[in-house]
Scaffold this motif. Structure first.
Motif, mmCIF file in Angstrom:
data_model
loop_
_atom_site.group_PDB
_atom_site.id
_atom_site.type_symbol
_atom_site.label_atom_id
_atom_site.label_comp_id
_atom_site.label_asym_id
_atom_site.label_seq_id
_atom_site.Cartn_x
_atom_site.Cartn_y
_atom_site.Cartn_z
ATOM 1 N N TYR A 94 6.370 -7.430 -5.507
ATOM 2 C CA TYR A 94 5.055 -6.826 -5.283
ATOM 3 C C TYR A 94 4.396 -7.453 -4.044
ATOM 4 O O TYR A 94 3.840 -6.748 -3.196
ATOM 5 C CB TYR A 94 4.176 -7.043 -6.508
ATOM 6 C CG TYR A 94 2.890 -6.250 -6.492
ATOM 7 C CD1 TYR A 94 2.821 -4.983 -7.058
ATOM 8 C CD2 TYR A 94 1.740 -6.776 -5.923
ATOM 9 C CE1 TYR A 94 1.637 -4.252 -7.047
ATOM 10 C CE2 TYR A 94 0.547 -6.060 -5.901
ATOM 11 C CZ TYR A 94 0.511 -4.803 -6.467
ATOM 12 O OH TYR A 94 -0.665 -4.081 -6.446
ATOM 13 N N ALA A 95 4.470 -8.781 -3.946
ATOM 14 C CA ALA A 95 3.867 -9.485 -2.809
ATOM 15 C C ALA A 95 4.564 -9.131 -1.502
ATOM 16 O O ALA A 95 3.916 -8.961 -0.458
ATOM 17 C CB ALA A 95 3.932 -10.996 -3.048
ATOM 18 N N LYS A 96 5.888 -9.005 -1.544
ATOM 19 C CA LYS A 96 6.633 -8.595 -0.344
ATOM 20 C C LYS A 96 6.167 -7.222 0.127
ATOM 21 O O LYS A 96 5.967 -6.994 1.331
ATOM 22 C CB LYS A 96 8.132 -8.532 -0.652
ATOM 23 C CG LYS A 96 8.857 -9.856 -0.693
ATOM 24 C CD LYS A 96 10.347 -9.554 -0.891
ATOM 25 C CE LYS A 96 11.189 -10.774 -1.007
ATOM 26 N NZ LYS A 96 12.623 -10.456 -1.109
ATOM 27 N N TYR A 100 4.440 -6.571 3.729
ATOM 28 C CA TYR A 100 5.095 -5.667 4.684
ATOM 29 C C TYR A 100 4.180 -4.502 5.048
ATOM 30 O O TYR A 100 4.001 -4.164 6.232
ATOM 31 C CB TYR A 100 6.398 -5.140 4.087
ATOM 32 C CG TYR A 100 7.157 -4.211 5.013
ATOM 33 C CD1 TYR A 100 7.905 -4.718 6.077
ATOM 34 C CD2 TYR A 100 7.128 -2.834 4.826
ATOM 35 C CE1 TYR A 100 8.590 -3.873 6.929
ATOM 36 C CE2 TYR A 100 7.808 -1.984 5.668
ATOM 37 C CZ TYR A 100 8.544 -2.510 6.722
ATOM 38 O OH TYR A 100 9.214 -1.663 7.571
ATOM 39 N N SER A 101 3.586 -3.868 4.046
ATOM 40 C CA SER A 101 2.767 -2.677 4.304
ATOM 41 C C SER A 101 1.460 -3.004 5.017
ATOM 42 O O SER A 101 0.948 -2.193 5.795
ATOM 43 C CB SER A 101 2.468 -1.943 2.988
ATOM 44 O OG SER A 101 1.745 -2.774 2.102
ATOM 45 N N LEU A 102 0.921 -4.206 4.765
ATOM 46 C CA LEU A 102 -0.341 -4.598 5.395
ATOM 47 C C LEU A 102 -0.139 -5.377 6.691
ATOM 48 O O LEU A 102 -1.111 -5.707 7.376
ATOM 49 C CB LEU A 102 -1.154 -5.463 4.424
ATOM 50 C CG LEU A 102 -1.588 -4.806 3.110
ATOM 51 C CD1 LEU A 102 -2.187 -5.847 2.175
ATOM 52 C CD2 LEU A 102 -2.581 -3.682 3.375
ATOM 53 N N ASN A 103 1.144 -5.696 6.979
ATOM 54 C CA ASN A 103 1.473 -6.503 8.160
ATOM 55 C C ASN A 103 0.763 -7.861 8.119
ATOM 56 O O ASN A 103 0.173 -8.319 9.093
ATOM 57 C CB ASN A 103 1.122 -5.765 9.455
ATOM 58 C CG ASN A 103 1.793 -6.406 10.672
ATOM 59 O OD1 ASN A 103 2.848 -7.027 10.563
ATOM 60 N ND2 ASN A 103 1.167 -6.265 11.825
ATOM 61 N N LYS A 104 0.838 -8.494 6.928
ATOM 62 C CA LYS A 104 0.234 -9.818 6.727
ATOM 63 C C LYS A 104 1.353 -10.828 6.480
ATOM 64 O O LYS A 104 2.417 -10.482 5.960
ATOM 65 C CB LYS A 104 -0.685 -9.813 5.501
ATOM 66 C CG LYS A 104 -1.744 -8.717 5.489
ATOM 67 C CD LYS A 104 -2.944 -9.068 6.324
ATOM 68 C CE LYS A 104 -4.035 -8.014 6.151
ATOM 69 N NZ LYS A 104 -5.216 -8.291 6.993
ATOM 70 N N PRO A 105 1.142 -12.106 6.808
ATOM 71 C CA PRO A 105 2.160 -13.134 6.526
ATOM 72 C C PRO A 105 2.387 -13.289 5.027
ATOM 73 O O PRO A 105 1.444 -13.209 4.239
ATOM 74 C CB PRO A 105 1.552 -14.415 7.107
ATOM 75 C CG PRO A 105 0.445 -13.975 8.014
ATOM 76 C CD PRO A 105 -0.037 -12.668 7.493
#
Length: 339
Positions: A94-96, A100-105
């Motif tokens: 879920y975190a991945k 990925y979708s939000l372009n966050k680290p």
């Protein structure tokens, strides 16, 4: 820096928003205790399915309570081990997807390091180096926290974790699951000197290991012998005597670790840190030895996402983001990085 953190290593689905590793803006926990109580313990497959049902809900609530949107979040943190592999995978995947979708680290965090980091939230002034006593259902050890993310293990259990022993004894005396809180509660009405259960002693002040299988077996043998002889006993007395034996070993080794390292601050971490007897005795003996004893509040002792957000902040400051290829690591050790 605002971190949205997710925890799903066992039977709590949790999400939190933590600012700069110390300030909790929200910490939502969905517990499965009622579900697993009828089974007498955590059923991994059931836990995984409930995480799938709950995870989107707790993340939404964590954002709402923190008054943040995804745009306000700087990074996504998640537990990737140790824990139940199926449960870990739910939170990690879920975190991945979010990262990925939000372009966050993405910041993949060690669950045990999270427990230690709960003290940074509770005690804003705390900074390494210090001694930590980690006591939970899956771990029991003492470590020297050299720096954020840097640990030296000083002693660990050679068999059962303390929380595991509490659960097994609770089941044997008919208290059920979860064992730790129930043993703690009934012990208040019992005589802790009713029977002297054994304490593992390695006869060397520099060996700070633990062993709880002996005291657990002693309790089981006492119950069986009593039944065979037709003798009665009070559950409260057995619980209190068992608890005293475990707590004394934890406290003695914790105090020895501080003296050996000449570091006079000890921070307790993990679910057994809620135990009232451990808190009472460690504070009392710590005060006599000039040792500062720190405990997180009970909600931060048990599994929660705020502690993961705290650990993630300091990890990110030191080594940056985690590759999205990271996988769940159920047997991850403290200070170990596997990605």
């Amino acid at each position: 820096m605002k971190i949205l953190s997710i925890e799903s290593s066992c039977d709590e689905t949790s999400a939190a928003v933590v600012e700069d590793g110390r300030k909790v803006l929200s910490n939502i926990i969905s517990s499965q205790i009622d579900i697993h109580t009828k089974f007498g313990g955590v059923v991994p497959e059931v836990a995984s399915r409930k995480h799938i049902e709950n995870i989107s809900v707790v993340v939404k609530k964590a954002l709402e309570e923190s008054k943040c949107t995804f745009e306000d979040i700087d990074a996504i943190a998640v537990t990737y081990g140790p824990g139940l592999v199926g449960a870990l995978l739910v939170g990690l995947q879920y975190a991945k997807g979010l990262a990925y979708s939000l372009n966050k680290p993405l910041i993949a965090v060690n669950h045990t390091e999270g427990h230690i980091s709960a003290n940074y939230i509770e005690h804003k002034e705390l900074e390494p180096p210090f001694i930590t006593l980690v006591v939970s259902g899956g771990n029991t050890f003492i470590a020297y926290v050299k720096d954020y993310g840097e640990y030296e293990i000083l002693g660990q259990t050679r068999d059962d974790a303390a929380g595991e022993a509490f659960d097994k004894v609770a089941r044997a005396i008919g208290l059920g699951y979860p064992g730790g809180p129930k043993v703690d509660k009934v012990s208040k009405e019992g005589n802790e000197d009713f029977i002297k259960f054994p304490k593992a002693n390695f006869h060397d002040d520099k060996v700070l290991d633990f062993s709880f299988s002996g005291v657990k077996s002693a309790v089981l043998n006492y119950i069986n012998n009593s039944k065979m002889k037709g003798e009665t006993y009070k559950v409260e007395d057995i619980a209190a005597s068992f608890q005293k034996s475990v707590v004394e070993v934890l406290v003695d080794n914790g105090i020895k670790a501080c003296k050996n390292k000449k570091n006079y601050t000890i921070a307790v971490a993990g679910g057994v840190g809620c135990n009232s007897k451990l808190r009472e005795v460690l504070k009392e003996k710590g005060e006599k030895s000039g040792i500062k004893v720190l405990f997180p509040s009970p909600v931060l002792c048990t599994d929660n996402a705020a502690m993961i957000g705290a650990a993630a902040y300091y990890q990110y400051m030191k080594i940056g983001a985690t590759p999205l290829e990271v996988n769940a690591t159920p047997n991850l050790k403290l200070g170990e990085i596997r990605y």
